[in-house]
Design a protein around this motif. Structure first.
Motif, PDB file in Angstrom:
ATOM      1  N   ASN A 186      17.526  39.144  25.010  1.00  0.00           N
ATOM      2  CA  ASN A 186      18.536  40.104  24.626  1.00  0.00           C
ATOM      3  C   ASN A 186      19.357  40.204  25.069  1.00  0.00           C
ATOM      4  OD1 ASN A 186      16.523  41.156  22.545  1.00  0.00           O
ATOM      5  ND2 ASN A 186      15.694  42.986  24.253  1.00  0.00           N
ATOM      6  N   THR A 195      22.288  37.706  23.408  1.00  0.00           N
ATOM      7  CA  THR A 195      22.560  38.916  22.338  1.00  0.00           C
ATOM      8  C   THR A 195      23.334  38.319  23.145  1.00  0.00           C
ATOM      9  OG1 THR A 195      20.032  39.045  21.157  1.00  0.00           O
ATOM     10  CG2 THR A 195      21.744  40.383  20.283  1.00  0.00           C
ATOM     11  N   GLU A 229      26.278  36.806  22.886  1.00  0.00           N
ATOM     12  CA  GLU A 229      26.731  35.813  22.050  1.00  0.00           C
ATOM     13  C   GLU A 229      27.277  36.912  21.154  1.00  0.00           C
ATOM     14  OE1 GLU A 229      23.314  35.232  19.442  1.00  0.00           O
ATOM     15  OE2 GLU A 229      23.288  33.261  20.517  1.00  0.00           O
ATOM     16  N   LYS A 230      27.812  38.798  21.336  1.00  0.00           N
ATOM     17  CA  LYS A 230      28.475  39.611  21.060  1.00  0.00           C
ATOM     18  C   LYS A 230      29.673  39.945  21.923  1.00  0.00           C
ATOM     19  CE  LYS A 230      25.078  42.426  18.396  1.00  0.00           C
ATOM     20  NZ  LYS A 230      23.693  43.938  18.415  1.00  0.00           N
TER      21      LYS A 230
END
Length: 403
Positions: free
Chosen positions: A360, A363, A366-367
Protein backbone atom coordinates in the motif's frame (compact mmCIF):
# COMPACT_ATOMS: atom_id res chain seq x y z
CA UNK A 1 9.71 28.80 -19.27
CA UNK A 2 12.70 30.61 -17.77
CA UNK A 3 13.02 29.86 -14.05
CA UNK A 4 15.54 31.33 -11.60
CA UNK A 5 15.83 29.09 -8.55
CA UNK A 6 17.37 30.64 -5.43
CA UNK A 7 18.70 28.79 -2.39
CA UNK A 8 20.85 29.49 0.67
CA UNK A 9 22.55 26.17 1.49
CA UNK A 10 23.09 25.19 5.13
CA UNK A 11 26.41 24.02 6.54
CA UNK A 12 24.98 20.51 6.96
CA UNK A 13 23.13 19.26 3.89
CA UNK A 14 19.50 18.38 4.54
CA UNK A 15 16.13 17.77 2.95
CA UNK A 16 15.80 21.31 1.59
CA UNK A 17 19.01 20.91 -0.40
CA UNK A 18 17.76 17.59 -1.77
CA UNK A 19 14.49 19.17 -2.93
CA UNK A 20 16.32 22.15 -4.46
CA UNK A 21 18.45 19.87 -6.66
CA UNK A 22 15.62 17.43 -7.44
CA UNK A 23 13.16 20.10 -8.58
CA UNK A 24 15.67 22.08 -10.63
CA UNK A 25 16.86 18.91 -12.38
CA UNK A 26 13.25 17.86 -13.01
CA UNK A 27 12.47 21.19 -14.68
CA UNK A 28 15.55 20.94 -16.90
CA UNK A 29 14.60 17.41 -17.92
CA UNK A 30 11.29 18.80 -19.16
CA UNK A 31 13.02 21.39 -21.35
CA UNK A 32 12.77 24.50 -19.18
CA UNK A 33 15.58 27.07 -19.05
CA UNK A 34 16.74 26.89 -15.43
CA UNK A 35 19.35 28.97 -13.66
CA UNK A 36 20.44 28.32 -10.07
CA UNK A 37 21.55 31.13 -7.77
CA UNK A 38 23.03 29.77 -4.56
CA UNK A 39 25.03 30.84 -1.54
CA UNK A 40 26.27 28.66 1.31
CA UNK A 41 26.65 29.06 5.07
CA UNK A 42 29.89 27.10 4.71
CA UNK A 43 31.42 30.34 3.42
CA UNK A 44 30.69 32.13 6.72
CA UNK A 45 33.59 31.31 9.03
CA UNK A 46 35.52 34.39 10.15
CA UNK A 47 34.25 36.88 12.71
CA UNK A 48 33.87 39.58 10.07
CA UNK A 49 31.85 37.24 7.83
CA UNK A 50 29.56 36.31 10.70
CA UNK A 51 29.09 39.97 11.60
CA UNK A 52 28.29 40.86 7.98
CA UNK A 53 25.72 38.04 7.82
CA UNK A 54 24.12 39.13 11.10
CA UNK A 55 23.86 42.78 10.01
CA UNK A 56 22.27 41.80 6.71
CA UNK A 57 19.44 39.56 7.92
CA UNK A 58 16.73 42.21 7.45
CA UNK A 59 18.01 43.50 4.10
CA UNK A 60 21.35 42.55 2.60
CA UNK A 61 22.39 45.14 -0.05
CA UNK A 62 25.16 42.88 -1.34
CA UNK A 63 22.73 40.03 -1.95
CA UNK A 64 20.21 42.42 -3.49
CA UNK A 65 22.83 43.46 -6.04
CA UNK A 66 23.64 39.83 -6.88
CA UNK A 67 19.94 39.02 -7.42
CA UNK A 68 19.46 42.18 -9.49
CA UNK A 69 22.36 41.23 -11.75
CA UNK A 70 20.85 37.78 -12.28
CA UNK A 71 17.41 39.19 -13.11
CA UNK A 72 18.88 41.63 -15.64
CA UNK A 73 20.97 38.94 -17.34
CA UNK A 74 18.56 35.99 -17.26
CA UNK A 75 15.15 37.72 -17.43
CA UNK A 76 13.22 34.86 -15.78
CA UNK A 77 9.47 34.33 -16.07
CA UNK A 78 9.35 33.32 -12.42
CA UNK A 79 11.69 33.15 -9.41
CA UNK A 80 11.47 30.20 -7.01
CA UNK A 81 13.01 30.76 -3.56
CA UNK A 82 13.75 27.71 -1.41
CA UNK A 83 15.68 29.43 1.40
CA UNK A 84 16.87 33.03 1.84
CA UNK A 85 18.15 32.85 5.45
CA UNK A 86 20.55 34.23 6.50
CA UNK A 87 22.80 35.37 3.65
CA UNK A 88 20.34 36.35 0.93
CA UNK A 89 17.77 38.01 3.23
CA UNK A 90 14.29 39.23 2.19
CA UNK A 91 16.05 41.63 -0.17
CA UNK A 92 15.32 38.94 -2.78
CA UNK A 93 11.62 39.76 -2.76
CA UNK A 94 12.09 43.53 -3.10
CA UNK A 95 14.39 43.18 -6.08
CA UNK A 96 11.98 40.78 -7.79
CA UNK A 97 9.13 43.22 -7.27
CA UNK A 98 11.23 46.01 -8.72
CA UNK A 99 11.64 43.98 -11.92
CA UNK A 100 8.02 42.76 -11.83
CA UNK A 101 9.00 39.08 -11.64
CA UNK A 102 6.56 36.82 -9.74
CA UNK A 103 8.02 34.93 -6.78
CA UNK A 104 7.22 31.44 -5.54
CA UNK A 105 8.59 30.40 -2.16
CA UNK A 106 8.57 26.91 -0.67
CA UNK A 107 8.00 26.87 3.09
CA UNK A 108 10.29 23.96 3.94
CA UNK A 109 10.22 24.85 7.64
CA UNK A 110 8.53 27.25 10.08
CA UNK A 111 11.20 29.95 10.22
CA UNK A 112 8.79 32.74 9.23
CA UNK A 113 6.63 32.03 12.30
CA UNK A 114 9.17 30.54 14.74
CA UNK A 115 12.85 31.50 15.09
CA UNK A 116 13.85 27.89 15.77
CA UNK A 117 12.41 26.99 12.34
CA UNK A 118 11.02 23.77 13.87
CA UNK A 119 8.38 24.93 16.39
CA UNK A 120 10.45 22.72 18.67
CA UNK A 121 13.28 23.54 21.06
CA UNK A 122 14.46 22.68 24.57
CA UNK A 123 12.85 19.27 24.11
CA UNK A 124 9.30 20.55 23.54
CA UNK A 125 6.90 21.59 20.77
CA UNK A 126 6.21 25.35 20.98
CA UNK A 127 3.08 26.72 19.31
CA UNK A 128 2.67 29.79 21.52
CA UNK A 129 4.75 31.95 19.13
CA UNK A 130 2.86 31.12 15.95
CA UNK A 131 0.65 34.23 16.07
CA UNK A 132 3.25 36.63 17.48
CA UNK A 133 4.97 39.09 15.16
CA UNK A 134 7.97 39.37 17.50
CA UNK A 135 8.12 36.27 19.78
CA UNK A 136 10.33 37.84 22.44
CA UNK A 137 10.16 34.92 24.88
CA UNK A 138 11.78 32.73 22.25
CA UNK A 139 14.82 35.01 22.47
CA UNK A 140 15.03 34.49 26.24
CA UNK A 141 14.62 30.74 25.68
CA UNK A 142 17.45 30.80 23.10
CA UNK A 143 15.22 28.99 20.62
CA UNK A 144 17.65 29.15 17.70
CA UNK A 145 20.95 27.30 18.13
CA UNK A 146 20.80 27.92 21.90
CA UNK A 147 21.81 31.54 21.33
CA UNK A 148 19.84 34.62 22.40
CA UNK A 149 21.72 36.76 19.86
CA UNK A 150 21.09 34.45 16.89
CA UNK A 151 17.46 33.98 17.94
CA UNK A 152 17.01 37.76 18.09
CA UNK A 153 18.50 38.00 14.60
CA UNK A 154 15.95 35.50 13.24
CA UNK A 155 13.07 37.23 15.04
CA UNK A 156 14.12 40.60 13.64
CA UNK A 157 14.54 39.30 10.08
CA UNK A 158 11.02 37.87 9.91
CA UNK A 159 9.16 40.29 12.22
CA UNK A 160 10.15 43.50 10.48
CA UNK A 161 8.91 42.11 7.19
CA UNK A 162 5.61 41.07 8.73
CA UNK A 163 5.08 44.73 9.66
CA UNK A 164 6.17 45.84 6.20
CA UNK A 165 3.79 43.39 4.52
CA UNK A 166 6.60 41.70 2.60
CA UNK A 167 5.17 38.21 2.92
CA UNK A 168 1.62 39.22 1.94
CA UNK A 169 2.51 41.57 -0.89
CA UNK A 170 5.81 40.48 -2.44
CA UNK A 171 5.40 36.70 -2.65
CA UNK A 172 2.99 35.53 -5.33
CA UNK A 173 2.68 31.94 -4.13
CA UNK A 174 3.79 30.03 -1.05
CA UNK A 175 4.21 26.28 -1.48
CA UNK A 176 3.39 24.17 1.58
CA UNK A 177 3.87 20.41 1.65
CA UNK A 178 0.79 19.16 3.51
CA UNK A 179 -2.74 20.36 4.38
CA UNK A 180 -1.68 20.53 8.04
CA UNK A 181 1.09 23.01 7.22
CA UNK A 182 -1.37 25.05 5.15
CA UNK A 183 -3.75 25.39 8.09
CA UNK A 184 -0.94 26.32 10.47
CA UNK A 185 0.45 29.08 8.23
CA UNK A 186 -2.99 30.49 7.42
CA UNK A 187 -3.62 30.99 11.14
CA UNK A 188 -0.23 32.49 11.93
CA UNK A 189 1.40 35.92 12.23
CA UNK A 190 2.42 35.52 8.59
CA UNK A 191 -1.20 36.40 7.65
CA UNK A 192 -0.99 35.13 4.07
CA UNK A 193 -3.94 35.50 1.75
CA UNK A 194 -5.64 32.10 1.23
CA UNK A 195 -5.01 32.31 -2.51
CA UNK A 196 -1.28 32.73 -1.84
CA UNK A 197 -0.88 29.19 -0.53
CA UNK A 198 -0.65 26.10 -2.74
CA UNK A 199 -0.18 22.53 -1.49
CA UNK A 200 2.52 20.63 -3.38
CA UNK A 201 4.32 17.74 -1.67
CA UNK A 202 7.91 16.79 -2.34
CA UNK A 203 8.80 13.80 -4.49
CA UNK A 204 11.51 11.22 -4.92
CA UNK A 205 12.89 9.50 -7.98
CA UNK A 206 11.73 5.89 -8.11
CA UNK A 207 14.41 3.72 -6.42
CA UNK A 208 12.50 0.52 -7.23
CA UNK A 209 10.87 -2.00 -4.94
CA UNK A 210 12.80 -3.51 -2.09
CA UNK A 211 13.33 -7.20 -1.37
CA UNK A 212 10.19 -9.28 -0.93
CA UNK A 213 11.86 -11.27 1.85
CA UNK A 214 13.19 -8.67 4.27
CA UNK A 215 16.10 -9.06 6.66
CA UNK A 216 15.58 -9.03 10.40
CA UNK A 217 16.21 -5.39 11.28
CA UNK A 218 14.41 -2.05 11.56
CA UNK A 219 15.95 1.16 10.20
CA UNK A 220 16.27 4.81 11.16
CA UNK A 221 17.77 7.14 8.55
CA UNK A 222 18.02 10.90 8.95
CA UNK A 223 19.51 13.70 11.01
CA UNK A 224 20.61 12.75 14.52
CA UNK A 225 19.20 15.63 16.55
CA UNK A 226 16.91 15.90 19.61
CA UNK A 227 13.73 16.90 17.75
CA UNK A 228 14.03 13.78 15.58
CA UNK A 229 13.03 11.54 18.50
CA UNK A 230 16.31 9.63 18.70
CA UNK A 231 16.12 9.29 22.48
CA UNK A 232 12.61 7.80 22.26
CA UNK A 233 13.81 5.35 19.61
CA UNK A 234 16.73 4.20 21.76
CA UNK A 235 14.48 3.78 24.80
CA UNK A 236 12.11 1.61 22.77
CA UNK A 237 15.00 -0.49 21.50
CA UNK A 238 16.30 -1.00 25.02
CA UNK A 239 12.89 -2.12 26.31
CA UNK A 240 12.04 -4.36 23.34
CA UNK A 241 15.55 -5.42 22.25
CA UNK A 242 14.94 -5.49 18.49
CA UNK A 243 17.60 -5.31 15.78
CA UNK A 244 18.11 -1.73 14.65
CA UNK A 245 20.33 -0.01 12.09
CA UNK A 246 20.87 3.75 12.24
CA UNK A 247 22.08 5.94 9.36
CA UNK A 248 22.87 9.62 9.82
CA UNK A 249 24.95 12.33 11.43
CA UNK A 250 24.11 15.06 13.93
CA UNK A 251 24.42 16.56 17.37
CA UNK A 252 23.35 13.44 19.32
CA UNK A 253 25.67 11.09 17.47
CA UNK A 254 27.58 10.31 20.69
CA UNK A 255 24.32 9.15 22.32
CA UNK A 256 23.74 6.73 19.43
CA UNK A 257 27.33 5.47 19.49
CA UNK A 258 27.18 4.90 23.24
CA UNK A 259 23.90 2.97 22.94
CA UNK A 260 25.25 0.85 20.06
CA UNK A 261 28.36 0.00 22.09
CA UNK A 262 26.20 -1.31 24.93
CA UNK A 263 23.56 -3.09 22.80
CA UNK A 264 24.88 -5.50 20.14
CA UNK A 265 21.48 -5.54 18.37
CA UNK A 266 22.09 -1.90 17.32
CA UNK A 267 24.38 -1.06 14.42
CA UNK A 268 25.34 2.56 13.79
CA UNK A 269 26.32 3.01 10.13
CA UNK A 270 27.14 6.73 10.26
CA UNK A 271 26.60 8.88 7.19
CA UNK A 272 25.89 7.06 3.93
CA UNK A 273 25.32 8.41 0.40
CA UNK A 274 21.64 8.31 -0.54
CA UNK A 275 22.01 5.44 -3.02
CA UNK A 276 23.71 3.23 -0.43
CA UNK A 277 21.19 4.18 2.28
CA UNK A 278 18.32 3.20 -0.03
CA UNK A 279 19.84 -0.25 -0.48
CA UNK A 280 19.78 -0.69 3.30
CA UNK A 281 16.17 0.56 3.32
CA UNK A 282 15.16 -2.00 0.69
CA UNK A 283 16.19 -4.84 2.99
CA UNK A 284 14.70 -3.43 6.21
CA UNK A 285 11.65 -4.86 7.90
CA UNK A 286 10.35 -1.30 8.40
CA UNK A 287 11.45 2.32 8.57
CA UNK A 288 11.05 3.99 11.97
CA UNK A 289 10.23 7.72 11.82
CA UNK A 290 10.20 8.89 15.46
CA UNK A 291 10.34 12.66 14.84
CA UNK A 292 8.78 14.75 17.63
CA UNK A 293 8.46 18.11 15.88
CA UNK A 294 5.84 19.12 13.33
CA UNK A 295 7.82 18.03 10.27
CA UNK A 296 6.61 19.92 7.23
CA UNK A 297 6.94 16.69 5.24
CA UNK A 298 9.00 13.50 5.62
CA UNK A 299 11.22 12.57 2.68
CA UNK A 300 12.40 9.28 4.17
CA UNK A 301 8.77 8.22 4.59
CA UNK A 302 8.14 8.73 0.86
CA UNK A 303 11.37 6.87 0.05
CA UNK A 304 10.15 3.99 2.21
CA UNK A 305 6.80 4.00 0.38
CA UNK A 306 8.65 3.89 -2.96
CA UNK A 307 10.61 0.79 -1.90
CA UNK A 308 7.54 -0.95 -0.47
CA UNK A 309 8.84 -0.64 3.09
CA UNK A 310 6.32 -0.26 5.97
CA UNK A 311 6.67 2.85 8.14
CA UNK A 312 6.23 3.17 11.90
CA UNK A 313 5.86 6.88 12.66
CA UNK A 314 5.04 9.24 15.51
CA UNK A 315 1.63 10.77 14.76
CA UNK A 316 2.67 14.40 14.44
CA UNK A 317 3.37 16.88 11.66
CA UNK A 318 3.97 15.57 8.16
CA UNK A 319 4.01 11.95 9.29
CA UNK A 320 0.44 12.27 10.56
CA UNK A 321 -0.61 13.21 7.03
CA UNK A 322 1.62 10.86 5.00
CA UNK A 323 1.13 7.68 7.04
CA UNK A 324 -2.34 6.19 7.28
CA UNK A 325 -2.56 3.82 10.23
CA UNK A 326 -2.83 0.16 9.20
CA UNK A 327 -2.89 1.12 5.51
CA UNK A 328 0.69 2.09 4.59
CA UNK A 329 2.19 2.18 8.07
CA UNK A 330 1.56 2.36 11.79
CA UNK A 331 1.24 5.33 14.14
CA UNK A 332 2.16 5.79 17.78
CA UNK A 333 1.98 8.72 20.20
CA UNK A 334 5.04 11.03 19.97
CA UNK A 335 7.62 10.52 22.75
CA UNK A 336 6.01 7.20 23.80
CA UNK A 337 8.77 4.60 23.71
CA UNK A 338 6.29 2.05 25.07
CA UNK A 339 3.85 2.54 22.16
CA UNK A 340 6.68 2.49 19.63
CA UNK A 341 7.87 -0.86 21.02
CA UNK A 342 4.30 -2.17 20.79
CA UNK A 343 3.99 -1.24 17.09
CA UNK A 344 7.34 -2.89 16.38
CA UNK A 345 6.04 -6.06 18.00
CA UNK A 346 2.86 -5.87 15.89
CA UNK A 347 4.93 -5.97 12.71
CA UNK A 348 7.25 -8.69 13.98
CA UNK A 349 4.31 -10.96 14.81
CA UNK A 350 2.27 -10.25 11.68
CA UNK A 351 4.27 -10.66 8.44
CA UNK A 352 1.06 -10.57 6.35
CA UNK A 353 0.24 -7.10 7.70
CA UNK A 354 3.83 -5.96 7.05
CA UNK A 355 3.54 -7.14 3.44
CA UNK A 356 0.22 -5.32 2.95
CA UNK A 357 1.54 -2.10 4.47
CA UNK A 358 4.53 -2.19 2.13
CA UNK A 359 2.39 -2.78 -0.96
CA UNK A 360 0.00 0.00 0.00
CA UNK A 361 2.95 2.30 0.59
CA UNK A 362 4.11 1.65 -2.96
CA UNK A 363 0.61 2.48 -4.24
CA UNK A 364 0.67 5.72 -2.23
CA UNK A 365 3.98 6.66 -3.82
CA UNK A 366 2.76 5.96 -7.35
CA UNK A 367 -0.39 8.05 -6.87
CA UNK A 368 1.08 11.08 -5.12
CA UNK A 369 4.88 11.29 -4.95
CA UNK A 370 6.40 10.46 -8.34
CA UNK A 371 8.40 13.00 -10.35
CA UNK A 372 5.72 13.26 -13.05
CA UNK A 373 2.91 13.98 -10.60
CA UNK A 374 5.10 16.57 -8.93
CA UNK A 375 6.14 18.24 -12.18
CA UNK A 376 2.54 18.93 -13.13
CA UNK A 377 1.76 20.35 -9.69
CA UNK A 378 4.84 22.58 -9.73
CA UNK A 379 4.03 23.90 -13.19
CA UNK A 380 0.49 24.73 -12.04
CA UNK A 381 1.93 26.82 -9.21
CA UNK A 382 4.26 28.69 -11.58
CA UNK A 383 1.46 29.43 -14.05
CA UNK A 384 -0.77 30.65 -11.21
CA UNK A 385 1.99 32.96 -9.94
CA UNK A 386 2.61 34.38 -13.42
CA UNK A 387 -1.13 34.81 -14.02
CA UNK A 388 -1.56 36.54 -10.67
CA UNK A 389 1.23 38.99 -11.51
CA UNK A 390 -0.32 39.74 -14.90
CA UNK A 391 -3.75 40.34 -13.33
CA UNK A 392 -2.27 42.74 -10.77
CA UNK A 393 -0.41 44.64 -13.52
CA UNK A 394 -3.60 44.86 -15.57
CA UNK A 395 -5.56 46.15 -12.56
CA UNK A 396 -2.89 48.76 -11.85
CA UNK A 397 -3.01 49.99 -15.46
CA UNK A 398 -6.83 50.19 -15.36
CA UNK A 399 -6.71 52.14 -12.10
CA UNK A 400 -4.12 54.54 -13.54
CA UNK A 401 -6.21 55.08 -16.69
CA UNK A 402 -9.30 55.72 -14.57
CA UNK A 403 -7.44 58.25 -12.44
Amino acid sequence: MRILIIHNHYKEAGGEDTVFFAESNLLEEHGHDVRRLTVSNKDVNSTSQKLEAALGVVYNPKSAKIVETELQAFKPDVVHVHNFFPLLSPAVFYVCQKYKVPVVMTLHNYRLICPSAYLHYNGEVHLEHVQQVFPLKAILDKAYRNSALETASAVLATGVHKLLGTWRNKVSKFIVLTPGAQELFLNSSLRPKPEQIAIKPNFTEDPGMGDENREDYFLYMGRLSPEKGIETLLKAQKSKSFKLKIIGEGSVRSLVEEHAAQHPEVEYLGFMPREEALEVLKKAKALIFPSEWLETFGMTIVEAFATGTPVIAAKIGGAAHLVHHKYNGLHYTPQSAHELAEQIEVLEQNPVLAYELGRNGRTTFEKHYTSEVNYNLLLDVYHAAIGQKERLASSAMAAEASL
